[in-house]
Scaffold this active site. Structure first.
Site, PDB file in Angstrom:
ATOM      1  CD  GLU A   3      -3.135  -0.670   2.209  1.00  0.00           C
ATOM      2  OE1 GLU A   3      -2.829   0.008   3.196  1.00  0.00           O
ATOM      3  OE2 GLU A   3      -4.209  -1.292   2.112  1.00  0.00           O
ATOM      4  CG  HIS A  21     -10.460   8.279   1.288  1.00  0.00           C
ATOM      5  ND1 HIS A  21     -10.720   8.467  -0.048  1.00  0.00           N
ATOM      6  CD2 HIS A  21      -9.792   7.107   1.380  1.00  0.00           C
ATOM      7  CE1 HIS A  21     -10.239   7.439  -0.721  1.00  0.00           C
ATOM      8  NE2 HIS A  21      -9.666   6.599   0.126  1.00  0.00           N
ATOM      9  NE  ARG A  68      -5.840   7.666   1.857  1.00  0.00           N
ATOM     10  CZ  ARG A  68      -6.258   6.718   2.666  1.00  0.00           C
ATOM     11  NH1 ARG A  68      -6.344   6.926   3.964  1.00  0.00           N
ATOM     12  NH2 ARG A  68      -6.567   5.535   2.210  1.00  0.00           N
ATOM     13  CG  HIS A 112     -10.755   7.431   5.848  1.00  0.00           C
ATOM     14  ND1 HIS A 112     -11.820   6.619   5.533  1.00  0.00           N
ATOM     15  CD2 HIS A 112      -9.639   6.690   5.659  1.00  0.00           C
ATOM     16  CE1 HIS A 112     -11.365   5.425   5.167  1.00  0.00           C
ATOM     17  NE2 HIS A 112     -10.049   5.435   5.252  1.00  0.00           N
ATOM     18  NE  ARG A 119      -5.213   5.600   8.756  1.00  0.00           N
ATOM     19  CZ  ARG A 119      -6.038   4.820   8.055  1.00  0.00           C
ATOM     20  NH1 ARG A 119      -6.318   3.607   8.506  1.00  0.00           N
ATOM     21  NH2 ARG A 119      -6.596   5.234   6.957  1.00  0.00           N
TER      22      ARG A 119
HETATM   23  C1  FAD Z   1     -14.241   2.640   5.095  1.00  0.00           C
HETATM   24  C2  FAD Z   1     -13.033   2.413   5.997  1.00  0.00           C
HETATM   25  C3  FAD Z   1     -11.964   1.646   5.559  1.00  0.00           C
HETATM   26  C4  FAD Z   1     -10.843   1.428   6.388  1.00  0.00           C
HETATM   27  N1  FAD Z   1      -9.821   0.613   5.969  1.00  0.00           N
HETATM   28  C5  FAD Z   1      -8.806   0.327   6.823  1.00  0.00           C
HETATM   29  C6  FAD Z   1      -7.795  -0.616   6.484  1.00  0.00           C
HETATM   30  O1  FAD Z   1      -7.834  -1.229   5.406  1.00  0.00           O
HETATM   31  N2  FAD Z   1      -6.786  -0.859   7.365  1.00  0.00           N
HETATM   32  C7  FAD Z   1      -6.719  -0.218   8.576  1.00  0.00           C
HETATM   33  O2  FAD Z   1      -5.779  -0.473   9.345  1.00  0.00           O
HETATM   34  N3  FAD Z   1      -7.670   0.660   8.937  1.00  0.00           N
HETATM   35  C8  FAD Z   1      -8.710   0.939   8.099  1.00  0.00           C
HETATM   36  N4  FAD Z   1      -9.683   1.822   8.500  1.00  0.00           N
HETATM   37  C9  FAD Z   1      -9.636   2.364   9.860  1.00  0.00           C
HETATM   38  C10 FAD Z   1     -10.013   1.263  10.862  1.00  0.00           C
HETATM   39  O3  FAD Z   1     -11.079   0.507  10.327  1.00  0.00           O
HETATM   40  C11 FAD Z   1     -10.427   1.837  12.219  1.00  0.00           C
HETATM   41  O4  FAD Z   1      -9.505   2.766  12.663  1.00  0.00           O
HETATM   42  C12 FAD Z   1     -10.520   0.696  13.252  1.00  0.00           C
HETATM   43  O5  FAD Z   1     -11.378  -0.300  12.768  1.00  0.00           O
HETATM   44  C13 FAD Z   1     -11.012   1.221  14.573  1.00  0.00           C
HETATM   45  O6  FAD Z   1     -11.310   0.117  15.409  1.00  0.00           O
HETATM   46  P1  FAD Z   1     -11.968   0.405  16.832  1.00  0.00           P
HETATM   47  O7  FAD Z   1     -12.217  -0.898  17.476  1.00  0.00           O
HETATM   48  O8  FAD Z   1     -11.178   1.423  17.553  1.00  0.00           O
HETATM   49  O9  FAD Z   1     -13.346   1.140  16.471  1.00  0.00           O
HETATM   50  P2  FAD Z   1     -14.643   0.579  15.688  1.00  0.00           P
HETATM   51  O10 FAD Z   1     -14.352  -0.622  14.895  1.00  0.00           O
HETATM   52  O11 FAD Z   1     -15.238   1.759  14.973  1.00  0.00           O
HETATM   53  O12 FAD Z   1     -15.603   0.170  16.884  1.00  0.00           O
HETATM   54  C14 FAD Z   1     -16.129   1.141  17.766  1.00  0.00           C
HETATM   55  C15 FAD Z   1     -17.219   0.507  18.604  1.00  0.00           C
HETATM   56  O13 FAD Z   1     -17.644   1.414  19.620  1.00  0.00           O
HETATM   57  C16 FAD Z   1     -19.072   1.505  19.623  1.00  0.00           C
HETATM   58  N5  FAD Z   1     -19.427   2.806  20.210  1.00  0.00           N
HETATM   59  C17 FAD Z   1     -19.171   4.052  19.766  1.00  0.00           C
HETATM   60  N6  FAD Z   1     -19.615   4.961  20.649  1.00  0.00           N
HETATM   61  C18 FAD Z   1     -20.159   4.263  21.692  1.00  0.00           C
HETATM   62  C19 FAD Z   1     -20.793   4.627  22.918  1.00  0.00           C
HETATM   63  N7  FAD Z   1     -20.942   5.913  23.290  1.00  0.00           N
HETATM   64  N8  FAD Z   1     -21.235   3.642  23.733  1.00  0.00           N
HETATM   65  C20 FAD Z   1     -21.097   2.330  23.392  1.00  0.00           C
HETATM   66  N9  FAD Z   1     -20.494   1.927  22.253  1.00  0.00           N
HETATM   67  C21 FAD Z   1     -20.036   2.891  21.418  1.00  0.00           C
HETATM   68  C22 FAD Z   1     -19.446   1.292  18.168  1.00  0.00           C
HETATM   69  O14 FAD Z   1     -20.799   0.914  18.027  1.00  0.00           O
HETATM   70  C23 FAD Z   1     -18.482   0.139  17.825  1.00  0.00           C
HETATM   71  O15 FAD Z   1     -18.965  -1.075  18.333  1.00  0.00           O
HETATM   72  C24 FAD Z   1     -10.799   2.041   7.665  1.00  0.00           C
HETATM   73  C25 FAD Z   1     -11.870   2.822   8.118  1.00  0.00           C
HETATM   74  C26 FAD Z   1     -12.989   3.006   7.289  1.00  0.00           C
HETATM   75  C27 FAD Z   1     -14.139   3.831   7.804  1.00  0.00           C
END
Ligand code: FAD
Length: 523
Positions: free
Chosen positions: A117, A233, A279, A337, A372
């Site tokens: 990437e 993005h 980007r 993003h 990032r």
């Molecule tokens: C379209 C897209 C593509 C991406 N592609 C990549 C990639 O290829 N590689 C990479 O490394 N990163 C990628 N990213 C970034 C990456 O997906 C995220 O940074 C990562 O998944 C975050 O994980 P997390 O567990 O912190 O949050 P999330 O997976 O967003 O989970 C957050 C959780 O908290 C819950 N929540 C939120 N607020 C509250 C609240 N007040 N009370 C209770 N629950 C709550 C939500 O419902 C969810 O369950 C991408 C992001 C997007 C949007």
């Protein structure tokens, strides 16, 4: 009045994305409650990740090279020791994910296959069936969590406030799926609530990503780090959908160009790599065309054979709006993003508040700096979730289980105000988005501070305003351009040694007070 029983020695995890579920699994057999705003597996950015996870698992690649690329991408603000340690732990965390059942792509000899990437000097992205990494990771972890008797999941529950007792975090105030409030006590609270794309009018993030975790931690007094750094993005498909579908960078990589409404290929005069420039540069150029009302479009007509087969997701999104990418221009806009900043943590994921840890996108560990590196965010989530589980695992195990009756509040309050939330999102996009300047941010900050004060009884709106306040105050204070933070009034990086931003909500409010002439009513 109804009551629910909670084990006061539980670990409480807020968020059911990669960071939250991985931490819960690593804590097995310790009793853990996971609360998630959406049904488990939904409402999480993790499920939408298309690329994969960065890890130096290929022959010839090294964690040191991975760390170097991470440091270069972060524009002077990456904590180098953190980046190196994260890169070194990556292969072990990939093995953990394999053990939980994630079907990463392998070659005929059973070795992980890795992709390349942007800004990675080696092939090091592990993926699943091409672009299915996020969905496959979530499916495997959800299945593993469902099988673990020590993990209880409360879906449709929203954390609104941290509970503080004897100056430590002692639980979370949670609004249940029925709209009623309850206090959930816990010995350790892990914030894993994801990012904040929905503070902006156009975003690729699920609606649950609205900065709640950062807001509730800040209101309890936790220190925030680098809140001003938001990654945009450049090419979300602008067809009025919220969240906006992505037109992946690969389309430009295959030869599609960016044009304005007059058909001018505007990237040619901005960067020698034109559409394949970094980007943030492409995002700013697209934003400038939109601000000038010239429009911005991806032109894939005739450039890519078999477009529909190669980009089925993009084709479906376009068709839903009556656009045929082989014949029509695709309207695009920059979209919030990823958030590099968040709740400041140490190398164990501990925040500045006793009893509170943070992992994943809600945290700011120092691994990403001002920008990032692609596919490092899923990695950071698993590395820190594992470290937090280890740290919490060293707390003495409960000898006996103490059950607490959590009374469920009687009157559901109004929890959100969609019209004002939209206005706040537009304000952030206009003044604290891709291109920022002092005047716009001062105006935005005064208005956001007013919203936070005036609408404090509406928890969703208040938490969004608090998170917006932190970003804007950090951005106003950083008088330079660096990584994801670009100011038209300070277009260059400050030549002085780069410093991370650390601030509390009191600091942010003081900055807001300094730009607000007098308390004024906000409609
Ligand atoms: C379209 C897209 C593509 C991406 N592609 C990549 C990639 O290829 N590689 C990479 O490394 N990163 C990628 N990213 C970034 C990456 O997906 C995220 O940074 C990562 O998944 C975050 O994980 P997390 O567990 O912190 O949050 P999330 O997976 O967003 O989970 C957050 C959780 O908290 C819950 N929540 C939120 N607020 C509250 C609240 N007040 N009370 C209770 N629950 C709550 C939500 O419902 C969810 O369950 C991408 C992001 C997007 C949007």
């Amino acid at each position: 009045m109804r009551t629910t029983q909670f084990n006061a020695d539980d670990v409480l995890i807020v968020g059911g994305g990669l960071a939250g579920l991985f931490c819960a699994l690593k804590l097995v057999p310790r009793p853990v409650t996971v609360i998630t705003a959406a049904p488990i597996g939904e409402g999480a950015s993790t499920a939408w990740a298309q690329g994969g996870i960065a890890a130096a698992v290929a022959e010839g690649d090294t964690p040191e090279a991975h760390a170097r690329d991470t440091i270069a991408a972060g524009a002077g603000l990456v904590d180098e020791a953190i980046a190196l340690a994260m890169a070194r732990e990556a292969p072990d965390r990939i093995r953990d994910l394999l053990a939980y059942g994630v079907p990463f792509d392998k070659d005929l000899e059973g070795r992980l296959t890795v992709g390349r990437e942007a800004a990675h000097s080696a092939r090091r992205i592990v993926h699943v069936r091409g672009d299915q990494a996020g969905a496959a990771i979530m499916a495997a972890l959800v299945a593993a969590v469902r099988k673990a008797p020590s993990i209880r999941v409360l879906e449709g529950h929203v954390a609104e406030e941290l509970l503080i007792e004897d100056r430590r975090v002692a639980g979370v105030q949670v609004r249940g799926a029925d709209g009623l409030l309850m206090n959930v006590p816990a010995r350790a609270v892990v914030l894993a609530s994801g990012g904040l794309g929905h503070l902006y009018a156009v975003t690729t993030n699920p609606t649950e990503a609205r900065g709640h975790g950062m807001a509730i931690a800040a209101r309890a007094g936790a220190v925030m780090a680098d809140p001003e750094f938001v990654q945009f993005h450049p090419t979300a498909i602008d067809i009025g959908r919220d969240p906006a579908p992505l037109a992946t960078e690969a389309i430009r990589g295959e030869g599609a160009t960016l044009v304005n409404g007059a058909g001018e290929r505007f990237m040619l005069k901005i960067h020698p790599d034109a559409e394949l420039a970094p980007r943030d540069i492409v995002a700013r150029a697209v934003f400038a065309e939109l601000q000038a009302r010239r429009g911005a479009f991806l032109d894939a007509r005739g450039a890519i054979p078999n477009f529909a087969q190669r980009f089925p997701g993009v084709t479906a999104s376009c068709r839903s709006a009556g656009i045929d990418p082989t014949r029509d221009l695709i309207p695009v806009a920059p979209a919030a993003h990823y958030h590099m900043g968040g709740v400041a943590t140490d190398a164990n994921g501990r925040t500045s508040l006793d009893g509170l840890w943070a992992a994943g996108e809600v945290a700011s560990t120092g691994a990403h700096g001002a920008n990032r590196l692609a596919s490092n965010s899923l990695l950071e989530a698993v590395v820190y979730a594992a470290r937090i589980a280890e740290d919490i695992g060293q707390l003495p195990s409960p000898k006996s289980v103490r059950f607490v009756e959590a009374p469920l509040g009687a009157t559901p309050a109004v929890t959100s105000d969609p019209a004002r939330e939209q206005a706040l999102r537009r304000l952030m996009s206009s003044h604290v988005g891709v291109i920022r300047d002092r005047e716009g941010m001062r105006r935005a900050l005064a208005e956001i501070a007013g919203i936070e004060r005036k609408w404090s009884r509406i928890p969703q709106l208040r938490n969004m305003a608090t998170a917006a306040l932190l970003i804007t105050a950090g951005a106003l204070q950083r008088e330079e351009s660096r990584g994801g933070h670009y100011r038209s009034d300070y277009p260059n990086a400050d030549p002085a040694p780069a410093k991370r931003t650390f601030l509390t909500l009191d600091d942010a409010r003081a900055i807001a007070a300094s730009v607000t002439p007098a308390r004024r009513a906000v409609a």
